[in-house]
Design an enzyme around this catalytic site. Sequence first.
Site, PDB file in Angstrom:
ATOM      1  N   HIS A   1       0.818  -1.211   0.000  1.00 31.91           N
ATOM      2  CA  HIS A   1       0.000   0.000   0.000  1.00 31.91           C
ATOM      3  C   HIS A   1       0.848   1.256   0.000  1.00 31.91           C
ATOM      4  O   HIS A   1       2.059   1.212   0.209  1.00 31.91           O
ATOM      5  CB  HIS A   1      -0.970  -0.007   1.188  1.00 31.91           C
ATOM      6  CG  HIS A   1      -0.326   0.024   2.541  1.00 31.91           C
ATOM      7  ND1 HIS A   1       0.174   1.167   3.114  1.00 31.91           N
ATOM      8  CD2 HIS A   1      -0.116  -0.970   3.434  1.00 31.91           C
ATOM      9  CE1 HIS A   1       0.659   0.889   4.310  1.00 31.91           C
ATOM     10  NE2 HIS A   1       0.500  -0.405   4.536  1.00 31.91           N
TER      11      HIS A   1
ATOM     12  N   CYS B   1       3.065  -4.915   6.668  1.00 27.18           N
ATOM     13  CA  CYS B   1       2.683  -4.510   5.318  1.00 27.18           C
ATOM     14  C   CYS B   1       3.890  -3.943   4.581  1.00 27.18           C
ATOM     15  O   CYS B   1       4.874  -3.530   5.187  1.00 27.18           O
ATOM     16  CB  CYS B   1       1.579  -3.462   5.366  1.00 27.18           C
ATOM     17  SG  CYS B   1      -0.030  -4.145   5.811  1.00 27.18           S
TER      18      CYS B   1
END
Length: 188
Positions: free
Chosen positions: A147, A163
């Site tokens: 992301h 992440c």
Amino acid sequence: MVLSLVLSAASVAPSMAAIAYDPDTATWVEASTLQKPARSGSVIRKEIVDYTSSYKPGTIVIETDERRLYLVMEDGKAMKYGVGVGRDGFTWSGTHRITRKAEWPGWTPPPQMRKRVPDLPAYMPGGPDNPLGARALYIGSTLYRVHGTSEPRSIGLAVSSGCIRLTNEDVADLYERVSVGAQIVVNH
């Protein structure tokens, strides 16, 4: 008197100026206030590099030790991006598929994260202040995503909860190049 009414009305009329995202402040501002074109804030620039592998074009390969993401291309090439990765205790590896893509995604912190950081909201709508940034690629059935970030200076560092972060500019570029179903390989 007429002049003062005109000036007064102009000062309360809604602004019709164009707005733009300023990644340095992670806010929306009038475009004219930006001194330079909006750029991610990271010194790590994406580039096409030689890349020999057995992976087919369209595969994402993340080398967490390098803090780089490679998007495999044709003819022994790859697009190389700088990334932020999981900090100690939050590293992982594996092979999955991209199962979903989202623009300006909302964020629901997982229960484990909310336990560690109790003041996190239960849900945060998408937007420039959202930790997922401009785009997200969801990785299989894991809690992890590739992301964007509202903290572009974190690119090249190990600071996330697992992440993979890119600048908003780079994740938007990757988003356009990758399809749902693409293979993703995370090496640690």
